[in-house]
Enzyme design. Structure first.
Site, PDB file in Angstrom:
ATOM      1  N   LYS A 291      -8.379  27.059  29.186  1.00  0.00           N
ATOM      2  CA  LYS A 291      -8.589  26.841  30.619  1.00  0.00           C
ATOM      3  C   LYS A 291      -9.637  25.742  30.754  1.00  0.00           C
ATOM      4  O   LYS A 291     -10.763  25.878  30.267  1.00  0.00           O
ATOM      5  CB  LYS A 291      -9.069  28.122  31.283  1.00  0.00           C
ATOM      6  CG  LYS A 291      -9.371  27.930  32.767  1.00  0.00           C
ATOM      7  CD  LYS A 291      -9.699  29.236  33.455  1.00  0.00           C
ATOM      8  CE  LYS A 291      -9.989  29.008  34.936  1.00  0.00           C
ATOM      9  NZ  LYS A 291     -10.270  30.277  35.628  1.00  0.00           N
ATOM     10  N   ARG A 301     -10.132  27.661  45.153  1.00  0.00           N
ATOM     11  CA  ARG A 301     -11.516  28.096  45.391  1.00  0.00           C
ATOM     12  C   ARG A 301     -11.849  28.083  46.871  1.00  0.00           C
ATOM     13  O   ARG A 301     -12.591  28.939  47.357  1.00  0.00           O
ATOM     14  CB  ARG A 301     -12.486  27.193  44.618  1.00  0.00           C
ATOM     15  CG  ARG A 301     -12.373  27.390  43.112  1.00  0.00           C
ATOM     16  CD  ARG A 301     -13.388  26.546  42.371  1.00  0.00           C
ATOM     17  NE  ARG A 301     -13.165  26.600  40.926  1.00  0.00           N
ATOM     18  CZ  ARG A 301     -13.776  25.829  40.054  1.00  0.00           C
ATOM     19  NH1 ARG A 301     -14.664  24.920  40.464  1.00  0.00           N
ATOM     20  NH2 ARG A 301     -13.528  25.940  38.767  1.00  0.00           N
ATOM     21  N   LYS A 344      -4.066  26.075  31.301  1.00  0.00           N
ATOM     22  CA  LYS A 344      -4.331  25.842  32.725  1.00  0.00           C
ATOM     23  C   LYS A 344      -5.270  24.664  32.889  1.00  0.00           C
ATOM     24  O   LYS A 344      -6.278  24.613  32.177  1.00  0.00           O
ATOM     25  CB  LYS A 344      -4.978  27.115  33.271  1.00  0.00           C
ATOM     26  CG  LYS A 344      -5.361  27.073  34.727  1.00  0.00           C
ATOM     27  CD  LYS A 344      -5.981  28.390  35.099  1.00  0.00           C
ATOM     28  CE  LYS A 344      -6.469  28.338  36.538  1.00  0.00           C
ATOM     29  NZ  LYS A 344      -7.131  29.570  36.909  1.00  0.00           N
ATOM     30  N   SER A 370      -3.396  25.322  41.981  1.00  0.00           N
ATOM     31  CA  SER A 370      -3.362  25.035  43.416  1.00  0.00           C
ATOM     32  C   SER A 370      -3.363  23.538  43.731  1.00  0.00           C
ATOM     33  O   SER A 370      -2.683  23.098  44.650  1.00  0.00           O
ATOM     34  CB  SER A 370      -4.540  25.717  44.101  1.00  0.00           C
ATOM     35  OG  SER A 370      -5.764  25.317  43.516  1.00  0.00           O
ATOM     36  N   TYR A 409       2.826  28.806  42.513  1.00  0.00           N
ATOM     37  CA  TYR A 409       2.938  29.146  43.936  1.00  0.00           C
ATOM     38  C   TYR A 409       4.332  28.802  44.452  1.00  0.00           C
ATOM     39  O   TYR A 409       4.698  29.192  45.543  1.00  0.00           O
ATOM     40  CB  TYR A 409       1.853  28.411  44.739  1.00  0.00           C
ATOM     41  CG  TYR A 409       0.473  28.699  44.174  1.00  0.00           C
ATOM     42  CD1 TYR A 409      -0.112  29.941  44.375  1.00  0.00           C
ATOM     43  CD2 TYR A 409      -0.209  27.771  43.391  1.00  0.00           C
ATOM     44  CE1 TYR A 409      -1.339  30.244  43.825  1.00  0.00           C
ATOM     45  CE2 TYR A 409      -1.443  28.057  42.833  1.00  0.00           C
ATOM     46  CZ  TYR A 409      -2.005  29.297  43.047  1.00  0.00           C
ATOM     47  OH  TYR A 409      -3.211  29.611  42.491  1.00  0.00           O
TER      48      TYR A 409
HETATM   49  C1  PBG Z   1     -11.023  32.125  38.396  1.00  0.00           C
HETATM   50  C2  PBG Z   1      -9.706  31.507  38.656  1.00  0.00           C
HETATM   51  C3  PBG Z   1      -9.514  30.213  39.162  1.00  0.00           C
HETATM   52  C4  PBG Z   1      -8.157  30.030  39.295  1.00  0.00           C
HETATM   53  C5  PBG Z   1      -7.533  31.193  38.869  1.00  0.00           C
HETATM   54  N1  PBG Z   1      -8.503  32.108  38.455  1.00  0.00           N
HETATM   55  C6  PBG Z   1     -10.469  29.176  39.624  1.00  0.00           C
HETATM   56  C7  PBG Z   1     -11.613  28.833  38.795  1.00  0.00           C
HETATM   57  O1  PBG Z   1     -11.620  28.886  37.572  1.00  0.00           O
HETATM   58  O2  PBG Z   1     -12.597  28.481  39.433  1.00  0.00           O
HETATM   59  C8  PBG Z   1      -7.552  28.773  39.822  1.00  0.00           C
HETATM   60  C9  PBG Z   1      -6.131  28.814  40.177  1.00  0.00           C
HETATM   61  C10 PBG Z   1      -5.664  27.665  40.974  1.00  0.00           C
HETATM   62  O3  PBG Z   1      -6.353  26.659  41.188  1.00  0.00           O
HETATM   63  O4  PBG Z   1      -4.522  27.754  41.416  1.00  0.00           O
HETATM   64  N2  PBG Z   1     -11.166  33.076  37.447  1.00  0.00           N
END
Ligand code: PBG
Length: 423
Positions: A291, A301, A344, A370, A409
């Site tokens: 990630k 967020r 991710k 997202s 999504y």
């Molecule tokens: C946090 C989490 C995040 C997302 C999924 N779980 C955001 C982050 O790491 O700040 C992001 C998913 C997205 O942007 O669609 N544990």
């Protein structure tokens, strides 16, 4: 260009809201390459998907005016129909140069020359069973009175997804500020939003596959995935202790797959031991293996109000410049007992998906995040790209790179498209 964006229609604004799951302007492209047979467990009226073009293709047969049996009898009697006349050579436009044939032993275009041949040689396929649908939940969606609108909307989303073969969801909670603390203890409240929602969903859809997010950020008053020390350091082992309690609480509520997205070291092994100790040896772990500290998470967020209150997540999420480091994480997660490895974001990190695919026999997940989703939506709304085609292409590319499943999504919209449905 800037003014185009500023004057964009209101619908662009919705991209920032919580309605990512809803699909806008879905139109099935008439010659889409993506076809599927429904696979959903709860298909009430199974429909075999038939390629409509076949009717046109068979039209010339009908002109002969013979039934299949008559044709067969005619052939047996030696009355073989004459071959159709050789069609005249199609004319080239005036001015086309006359050239000798290139001496090619291989012309790759031969295998692409008709829709049927292209379909025969397609290497990757996309199916609704590859998708995991993210659902954003808030207090109203998990209230104990199922007639409340929020619960109804939640059930609607799940039922619509199952109707087109998407039977996996991942839950993300929006937690009221009053419940957020520096140690994120609400994360393992058995009566918290996530466990209650899991129980509601499992009660109505026992065979739904429920993935959960394991991380402290929705519950942390600091907006970080772990506990923050006075000097800003994210405390690893203490956070892992909390994550284990969170995962066990989710498993107790009925989660099928717990998904640590926090990037603390050693959390997969610790969660595995904690689950097993409580008898949840059948609950899977999908580890966010690679990630990245990405700016593509912005809309998520914003929607969940989970921006870090200070600093960034670079001491735990990976540096987008790094490739080899993903292998270190892969080895750790594999040896600690992860069942699924996740990369991710998705599209900007196809090389990492391929790296994991080639280096691990475990299933690989990709998260189309997202920011990726919003870019495609916004591009479509502004008529800069064909939203539906780009959506399907981006999902196919994630599969081609090596992803078995995709958190997206677009799950509902893409599955509808695969099932040939119009909105
Ligand atoms: C946090 C989490 C995040 C997302 C999924 N779980 C955001 C982050 O790491 O700040 C992001 C998913 C997205 O942007 O669609 N544990």
């Amino acid at each position: 260009m800037a003014s185009t964006v500023l004057n964009a229609p209101n619908s662009v604004q919705r991209i920032n809201g919580l309605d990512w799951g809803s699909d806008v302007g879905l139109k099935r492209s008439p010659n889409s390459n993506f076809l599927c047979v429904r696979t959903s467990a709860n298909v009430r009226s199974p429909r075999l998907f038939v390629v409509r073009a076949s009717e046109e293709r068979d039209a010339h047969m009908k002109k002969l005016g013979r039934s299949d049996a008559e044709c067969e009898a005619a052939v047996v009697a030696g009355n073989i129909p004459e071959a159709p006349p050789v069609p005249p050579k199609p004319a080239s436009p005036a001015g086309t140069p006359v050239v000798p044939l290139l001496p090619l032993s291989r012309r790759p275009r031969r295998n692409r020359r008709s829709p049927a041949m292209r379909a025969s040689f397609q290497e990757t396929n996309l199916s609704p069973s590859n998708f995991v649908y993210p659902l954003f939940i808030h207090e109203d969606s998990a209230t104990i009175y199922p007639h409340r609108l929020g619960t109804w909307v939640l059930f609607q989303s799940v039922s619509k997804a199952r109707d087109v073969g998407v039977n996996s969801v991942v839950l993300f909670p929006k937690v009221p500020d009053a419940l957020k603390t520096p140690t994120g203890d609400e994360a393992y409240n058995d009566n918290g939003l996530v466990p209650r929602t899991i129980r509601l969903l499992k009660d109505k859809y026992p065979d739904l596959v429920i993935y959960t997010d394991v991380a402290l950020d929705p519950y942390s008053s600091d907006g970080h995935d772990g506990i923050v020390r006075e000097d800003g350091v994210i405390m690893n082992d203490e956070t892992v202790h909390q994550l284990c309690k969170q995962a066990v609480s989710q498993a107790r509520a009925g989660a099928d797959v717990v998904s640590p997205s926090d990037m603390m070291d050693g959390r997969v092994g610790a969660i595995r031991r904690a689950l097993d100790a409580e008898g949840f040896y059948h609950v899977s772990i999908m580890s966010y293996t690679a990630k990245y500290a990405s700016s593509f998470y912005g809309p998520f967020r914003e929607a969940l109000d989970s921006n870090p209150r200070f600093g960034d997540k670079k001491t735990y999420q990976m540096n987008p410049a790094n490739y080899r480091e993903a292998l270190i994480e892969t080895r750790e997660d594999e040896s600690e007992g992860a069942d699924i490895l996740l990369v991710k974001p998705g599209l900007p990190y196809l090389d990492i998906i391929r790296l994991l695919r080639d280096n691990s026999p475990l299933p690989i997940a990709a998260y189309q995040v997202s920011g990726e989703y919003s870019m495609i939506k916004a591009g479509g709304v502004l008529k800069m790209i064909d939203e539906e085609k780009v959506m399907m292409e981006s999902l196919m590319c994630l599969r081609r790179a090596g992803a078995d499943i995709i958190l997206t999504y677009f799950a509902l919209q893409a599955a509808r498209c695969l099932c040939g449905e119009r909105r």
